[in-house]
Design a protein around this motif. Structure first.
Motif, PDB file in Angstrom:
ATOM      1  N   MET A   1       0.849  -1.191   0.000  1.00 61.45           N
ATOM      2  CA  MET A   1       0.000   0.000   0.000  1.00 61.45           C
ATOM      3  C   MET A   1       0.885   1.240   0.000  1.00 61.45           C
ATOM      4  N   PRO A   2       0.554   2.236  -0.860  1.00 62.65           N
ATOM      5  CA  PRO A   2       1.342   3.476  -0.863  1.00 62.65           C
ATOM      6  C   PRO A   2       1.341   4.123   0.521  1.00 62.65           C
ATOM      7  N   GLU A   3       2.439   4.815   0.823  1.00 61.19           N
ATOM      8  CA  GLU A   3       2.574   5.415   2.142  1.00 61.19           C
ATOM      9  C   GLU A   3       1.457   6.415   2.421  1.00 61.19           C
ATOM     10  N   SER A   4       1.024   7.159   1.380  1.00 61.31           N
ATOM     11  CA  SER A   4      -0.033   8.149   1.591  1.00 61.31           C
ATOM     12  C   SER A   4      -1.333   7.472   2.035  1.00 61.31           C
ATOM     13  N   LEU A   5      -1.654   6.319   1.444  1.00 62.73           N
ATOM     14  CA  LEU A   5      -2.871   5.604   1.831  1.00 62.73           C
ATOM     15  C   LEU A   5      -2.702   4.923   3.180  1.00 62.73           C
ATOM     16  N   ARG A   6      -1.479   4.460   3.455  1.00 60.16           N
ATOM     17  CA  ARG A   6      -1.277   3.765   4.725  1.00 60.16           C
ATOM     18  C   ARG A   6      -1.525   4.693   5.898  1.00 60.16           C
ATOM     19  N   LEU A   7      -1.072   5.931   5.786  1.00 59.30           N
ATOM     20  CA  LEU A   7      -1.267   6.890   6.871  1.00 59.30           C
ATOM     21  C   LEU A   7      -2.738   7.253   7.024  1.00 59.30           C
ATOM     22  N   LEU A   8      -3.435   7.427   5.886  1.00 63.59           N
ATOM     23  CA  LEU A   8      -4.859   7.758   5.956  1.00 63.59           C
ATOM     24  C   LEU A   8      -5.661   6.599   6.540  1.00 63.59           C
ATOM     25  N   ALA A   9      -5.308   5.370   6.176  1.00 65.77           N
ATOM     26  CA  ALA A   9      -6.027   4.205   6.685  1.00 65.77           C
ATOM     27  C   ALA A   9      -5.802   4.038   8.177  1.00 65.77           C
ATOM     28  N   LYS A  10      -4.598   4.332   8.618  1.00 64.57           N
ATOM     29  CA  LYS A  10      -4.288   4.195  10.038  1.00 64.57           C
ATOM     30  C   LYS A  10      -5.175   5.111  10.879  1.00 64.57           C
ATOM     31  N   TRP A 107      -7.607  10.866  -6.495  1.00 63.25           N
ATOM     32  CA  TRP A 107      -6.577   9.843  -6.283  1.00 63.25           C
ATOM     33  C   TRP A 107      -5.402  10.151  -7.212  1.00 63.25           C
ATOM     34  N   ASN A 108      -4.189   9.934  -6.713  1.00 62.33           N
ATOM     35  CA  ASN A 108      -3.063  10.043  -7.629  1.00 62.33           C
ATOM     36  C   ASN A 108      -2.830   8.701  -8.311  1.00 62.33           C
ATOM     37  N   ALA A 109      -1.898   8.648  -9.244  1.00 59.33           N
ATOM     38  CA  ALA A 109      -1.694   7.446 -10.048  1.00 59.33           C
ATOM     39  C   ALA A 109      -1.288   6.258  -9.186  1.00 59.33           C
ATOM     40  N   GLU A 110      -0.379   6.499  -8.231  1.00 60.90           N
ATOM     41  CA  GLU A 110       0.087   5.391  -7.389  1.00 60.90           C
ATOM     42  C   GLU A 110      -1.061   4.823  -6.554  1.00 60.90           C
ATOM     43  N   GLU A 111      -1.916   5.711  -6.026  1.00 64.05           N
ATOM     44  CA  GLU A 111      -3.040   5.255  -5.215  1.00 64.05           C
ATOM     45  C   GLU A 111      -4.049   4.477  -6.059  1.00 64.05           C
ATOM     46  N   LEU A 112      -4.358   4.987  -7.262  1.00 63.68           N
ATOM     47  CA  LEU A 112      -5.291   4.285  -8.138  1.00 63.68           C
ATOM     48  C   LEU A 112      -4.752   2.911  -8.527  1.00 63.68           C
ATOM     49  N   ASP A 113      -3.465   2.854  -8.766  1.00 62.08           N
ATOM     50  CA  ASP A 113      -2.872   1.573  -9.154  1.00 62.08           C
ATOM     51  C   ASP A 113      -3.068   0.543  -8.054  1.00 62.08           C
ATOM     52  N   TRP A 114      -2.862   0.943  -6.798  1.00 62.47           N
ATOM     53  CA  TRP A 114      -3.018  -0.007  -5.691  1.00 62.47           C
ATOM     54  C   TRP A 114      -4.487  -0.356  -5.476  1.00 62.47           C
TER      55      TRP A 114
END
Length: 843
Positions: A1-10, A107-114
Motif C-alpha cells: 500500500m502506498p505510504e499516503s494511503l497507509r497513513l490515511l487508513a491508520k 486519487w493520484n496514479a500510485e493510489e489508483l494503481d493499488w
C-alpha cells in the motif's frame, strides 16, 4: 500500500474496526438490521473529509486483501467462491456497497494503481467501482496514466462488466480506449474486449494480428470494425472501410487471420470449456467477413468464410443449438449471399459453402436462414432448390474411383468409398513405409496425420449418409435430368455415386423407356443401364433420366424387379423396389385437411425424436416446461414449396426430459410467402409427397411405439397398458403389409412352410407344444389357446439371419420376426428357463 494511503487508513482504523466487527447472525431474519447498518456507515462517511474517506476506502480494501475475502454470486456460483477466497462477512460487504456509492475522490496514479489492483473479488458487477475510479483515472495526466497499465486494464474490465448489455461498443468503453491509445500513440495496446480470456479466441488475437501490423494500428482497426453493429453494413460504413483499406491494405490480412482463428477449428470440437465468443469480438468477426466480401477477389475467400461461419454457427462441441457467435455466423451467411450476387460465377461454390454450414449448425433460426438463402438463390436461377444443391456437392478430395490417399513420412492411409451388404460406407487402410498394413489400433495411432485421417473418415461417412438421405427424398420429387447431368452429378461423382450407382433409374425418350442399374460402358456415352435380362441401353447425353419409382411402373414390372432383387440378393441403399405407396383413405377424404391414420399411438419419445431428426423432421421438443405439453413437427418438400406437419403430445416425463408421447394428426401446408403457410386439402397434395410423408410417420409409429417392449406391460398409466395390449392384434400399416407380402414370397422356400402360415395380421407358427401368433407389425407373440403373451428376444445366430432381406438390416423388424419363428417351430428344443416357464404355464 502506498505510504499516503497507509497513513490515511491508520487514522480510520479504530472506528472501522467497530463497524466491521458488528454481529450479523440475525441479519437474515431481520432485514432492517442490515439496512440500519448501511445507514449508520453512510452517516459516518459523510462526516469524514475527502482524505478520511480515502483512508476508509484503503482500510476496507486492505482488510479484504489480507483475508482474501470475495463475493460469490448465488445464482452463477452455486458451489461457492473459487479456491483461494473466503466468503466476505456481511458487514464488510455492506460497507463496500456504501463506499462504492461515494462521489469520486481525488486519487493520484500510485493510489489508483493499488486500489484497482486490490479491488475485492466479484465475478460480476456488484458492487460497481466504476463511479469511484473511472473519473479520477481519466483525469490523470497521460504521463501518469502510462505508469499504471495494470490499473487501466482493471478499469477496462470494470466498464466491460457493467456495460455489457446492448449492441455495439458502449460509449464509455470506446472513450476510455481512445484515451489510452492517445496516451501512447506509437505503442498502444489492443483494448481488453478483443483479447480477454472471456472466450477461447481472445488470448490468440494479439499474436495473430500483431504478426500483420503493429499493435497500436491493429487496436484502431479493431475499434473501427466494432462500429459495424448491423447484420449488413451501411453505405457509410462501406465508404469508410474502402478508405481505410486504401490507407491500410493490411486490414484485409487482419480480417483473414481473425477468421482463420475460427476456420482452423473443427465445428464439433472445442479447445476448452468456454466456446461462445464475446459480443465485441463477434462484432469484429462480422466486420472481418464483410471486409473480405467487399474485395474484388471475394470468391477466393469462400472456403475461409465457410469454415469460419460453420465453427461460429455450431454449438459447444457441435452438440447444441447455441451458436458460438450468432453475430459472426449470421454475417458469414449474409456475406456468402452477397458474394453470390456480385460474382455470379461463384454461385456453385457459395451453395456448397452454405450446405456445409447447414450440415453442422443446430441453431433453429440460423438453420432456417440457411434454407431461405438457398431458396432465394434457386429462385434467382430459376431452378428447384434440390437442383441447385446437387450442383455444389463437394467431392471431399476423392478421385472418381472413390479413393483418397494421405502420405506422410513413408506412411500411407487410403480411404475408399465402398458399397457392401449394409449399403454405402467408408473403408480405411494404413500401410507403413514398406507397404505392410498397420493392423493394430496402437500402430495406427503412431502414424503421422492419424488425427487428420480420422477426421477425413468421419466427414466422408457423414457426407455419404447425407447424400443417401438426399437422394431418398427425391422419391417425393418429379425431378428429371439430362443424360449428361445424370452422369456428371450422380454416376461420376465419388460421394454421390456410391448411392446412385446402386439404384434403379429410367431413361425416358420419344421412342424408348428403359429401366435398369447403371454401369460403365465402353462406348462414347460412358455409362449404360442394365435391365432385368442383362440387356443394356446407353445413356445418351440428351436423353431424360428419372429415378425409378414403383408407383409409376406397371405391376408386372414391379414384381419382376422384386424377383430380380431377391434372385441376385441386391441390397439397395434405401428401400426403392419394395417401397410402399400410401394412398388416401375414405376417412381422410372425409376429414379433408388432416389425417388421423397414425393418431393415438404411444411412442418412446427419445427414440421417436432420434428417428424424426434422422428423417429431417424439425420442431420444438416436448418437456415439463411451459409450452412443452405439445408440439408440431415438420418436414419440408422445397421443390414443391410444401411441408407436412405431425403433432405429438407429452404423455409422461422424467426428471430431465420427456419419456413418452402420444401421436395426433398429420396435415399438409403450402408456402404462399416467406414464413407464411396455409393448410391444403389432402386431395391436392401430390401423390408422392403424401406417400413419403405418411411413410415417415409410419416409421416413427412402428419403430418407436412401445408395443414391442414388454417393459411397458405393467405401466401404472392404464392408457399406456391398454395401448401395449392392443398392439398385439392391431391392424397392419403399409410398412407391415409390405413385410407380409415379402413373407408370402419367401416362406414357401424355407423350412417354415411346413409349420407356419400367414393370416391377415400374424405369422402363425405351430410348435411341438403350442401354436404361436407373431404380429407382423409389432413382432409381439401371442400363444394359443388363450392369446397369452410370450416375451422372447431374437435368438443369436438363428436361421432368420441367413435369409436375404432386401429392404432392412438384420436388426430390423422382419429379421426379428423370422428369428422368433425359427425358434418357436422347435419349441421342444428351447432351454431358456424364462421362455419355458411361459410356454408351460398353461397347457
Amino acid at each position: 500500500m502506498p505510504e499516503s494511503l497507509r497513513l490515511l487508513a491508520k487514522g480510520q482504523q479504530g472506528q472501522l474496526r467497530d463497524f466491521f466487527d458488528t454481529p450479523y447472525s440475525e441479519w437474515n431474519a431481520a432485514r432492517e438490521l442490515r439496512e440500519g447498518y448501511r445507514e449508520r456507515f453512510a452517516l459516518y462517511l459523510e462526516e469524514l473529509t475527502p482524505e478520511g474517506q480515502k483512508g476508509a476506502f484503503a482500510l476496507a480494501f486492505e482488510l479484504v486483501r489480507r483475508h482474501a475475502y470475495g463475493l460469490a454470486d448465488r445464482y452463477y456460483e452455486p458451489l461457492g467462491i473459487p479456491d483461494g477466497y473466503a466468503h466476505m462477512p456481511p458487514p464488510v460487504q455492506e460497507s463496500l456497497t456504501v463506499l462504492s456509492g461515494l462521489a469520486p475522490l481525488e486519487w493520484n496514479a500510485e493510489e489508483l494503481d493499488w486500489m484497482l489492483s486490490n479491488r475485492p473479488y466479484s465475478r460480476y458487477i456488484y458492487p460497481s467501482w466504476r463511479q469511484a475510479f473511472h473519473g479520477p483515472l481519466v483525469s490523470l495526466e497521460p504521463t501518469e496514466r502510462r505508469k499504471i497499465p495494470a490499473a487501466t486494464r482493471q478499469m477496462e474490465a470494470i466498464l466491460l462488466a457493467e456495460l455489457r448489455d446492448g449492441p455495439g461498443l458502449p460509449l464509455e468503453v470506446r472513450e476510455l480506449d481512445e484515451v489510452l491509445l492517445a496516451d501512447d500513440f506509437e505503442s498502444g495496446r489492443i483494448p481488453l474486449q478483443y483479447v480477454s480470456d472471456a472466450d477461447d479466441f481472445g488470448p490468440s488475437v494479439r499474436d495473430a494480428v500483431s504478426a500483420v501490423m503493429p499493435e497500436y494500428q491493429a487496436a484502431r482497426l479493431l475499434l473501427f470494425m466494432n462500429e459495424l453493429t448491423a447484420l449488413k453494413p451501411t453505405a457509410k460504413w462501406k465508404r469508410a472501410a474502402a478508405s481505410r483499406l486504401t490507407e491500410q491494405p493490411e486490414a484485409v490480412q487482419v480480417a483473414q487471420v481473425l477468421l482463420g482463428l475460427a476456420a482452423e477449428r473443427r465445428p464439433t470440437a472445442d479447445l476448452g470449456e468456454i466456446s461462445c465468443v464475446t459480443q465485441h469480438l463477434g462484432s469484429v468477426l462480422r466486420a472481418s467477413f464483410w471486409l473480405l466480401a467487399l474485395q474484388n477477389d471475394a470468391p477466393a475467400h469462400i472456403a475461409l468464410i465457410r469454415d469460419a461461419a460453420a465453427y461460429l454457427g455450431a454449438g459447444h462441441n457441435g452438440r447444441n443449438g447455441v451458436c458460438r457467435s450468432t453475430t459472426g455466423a449470421n454475417a458469414g451467411v449474409e456475406v456468402l449471399l452477397e458474394i453470390a450476387g456480385s460474382h455470379p460465377d461463384s454461385i456453385t461454390e457459395v451453395v456448397g459453402a452454405l450446405t456445409r454450414i447447414r450440415d453442422v449448425v443446430k441453431n433453429k433460426n440460423l438453420h432456417k436462414r440457411l434454407v431461405n438463402v438457398v431458396d432465394q438463390l434457386s429462385a434467382e436461377q430459376g431452378i428447384a432448390p434440390s437442383e441447385l444443391l446437387e450442383t455444389a456437392i463437394p467431392n471431399l478430395g476423392f478421385t472418381e474411383e472413390g479413393t483418397k490417399t494421405f502420405l506422410s513420412d513413408g506412411y500411407t492411409a487410403t480411404l475408399s468409398l465402398t458399397y457392401g451388404s449394409s449399403g454405402p460406407g467408408v473403408e480405411l487402410a494404413w500401410f507403413d513405409a514398406n507397404g505392410e498394413p498397420l493392423i493394430t489400433p496402437a500402430q495406427r495411432r503412431k502414424a503421422p496425420k492419424a488425427a487428420a485421417v480420422k477426421l477425413a473418415v468421419s466427414e466422408a461417412k457423414k457426407a455419404v449418409a447425407s447424400q443417401r438421405r438426399r437422394i431418398e427424398r427425391l422419391m417425393a420429387s418429379e425431378r428429371a435430368w439430362t443424360g449428361a447431368e445424370f452422369r456428371t452429378r450422380y454416376l461420376e461423382h465419388p460421394v454421390v455415386g456410391t448411392t446412385a450407382r446402386n439404384l434403379l433409374w429410367t431413361i425416358t425418350g420419344k421412342e424408348v423407356v428403359f429401366s435398369g442399374y447403371p454401369r460403365p460402358s465402353g462406348n462414347a456415352a460412358g455409362w449404360e443401364l442394365v435391365g432385368l435380362e442383362g440387356e443394356s441401353r446407353a445413356i445418351p447425353a440428351e436423353a431424360g433420366v428419372i429415378l425409378w419409382k414403383p408407383w409409376e411402373r406397371d405391376v408386372e414390372e414391379v414384381r419382376a424387379w422384386r424377383s430380380h432383387q431377391r434372385a441376385h440378393q441386391l441390397m439397395q441403399p434405401f428401400r426403392q423396389v419394395y417401397r410402399e405407396l400410401y394412398l388416401l383413405t375414405p376417412a381422410e377424404k372425409e376429414t379433408g385437411h388432416y389425417s388421423n391414420r397414425f393418431a393415438g399411438h404411444v411412442l418412446d419419445y427419445p427414440r421417436a425424436m432420434a428417428l424424426m431428426k434422422d428423417r429431417d423432421w424439425h420442431g420444438a421438443q416436448l418437456g415439463s416446461w411451459d409450452g412443452g405439453q405439445d408440439t408440431q413437427l415438420y418436414v419440408d418438400f422445397p421443390d414443391d414449396r410444401l411441408r407436412a406437419g405431425f403433432s405429438i403430445e407429452l404423455l409422461e416425463s422424467g426428471e430431465e426430459r420427456a419419456t413418452l408421447c402420444s401421436t395426433n394428426r398429420v396435415w399438409f401446408e403450402r408456402q404462399v410467402a416467406r414464413d407464411t403457410w396455409e393448410s391444403m386439402d389432402l386431395e391436392e397434395v401430390p401423390r408422392a409427397v403424401f406417400s413419403e410423408a405418411m411413410r415417415d410417420v409410419d416409421l416413427f409409429t412402428a419403430v418407436a411405439a412401445i408395443g414391442p417392449d414388454p417393459g411397458w406391460a405393467d405401466h401404472p398409466n392404464g392408457n399406456v397398458r391398454d395401448y401395449w395390449g392392443a398392439s398385439h392384434k392391431a391392424a397392419l400399416s403399409e410398412s407391415a403389409q409390405t413385410r407380409r407380402e415379402y413373407l408370402s414370397e419367401i416362406l414357401p422356400r424355407t423350412i417354415l412352410s411346413q409349420c407356419s402360415r400367414l393370416s391377415d395380421r400374424h405369422l402363425i407358427v405351430q410348435g411341438k407344444h403350442r401354436s404361436y401368433k407373431i404380429h407382423l407389425g409389432s413382432g409381439n407373440i401371442l400363444m394359443d389357446p388363450d392369446d397369452s403373451y410370450l416375451c422372447i428376444v431374437q435368438a443369436p445366430g438363428s436361421p432368420g439371419q441367413r435369409i436375404f432381406l432386401p429392404f432392412e438390416e438384420k436388426a430390423g423388424r422382419l429379421a426379428t420376426i423370422l428369428s422368433k419363428a425359427f425358434m418357436l417351430m422347435n419349441d421342444h428344443k428351447i432351454t431358456d428357463p424364462s421362455i419355458l416357464s411361459q410356454i408351460h404355464r398353461t397347457r
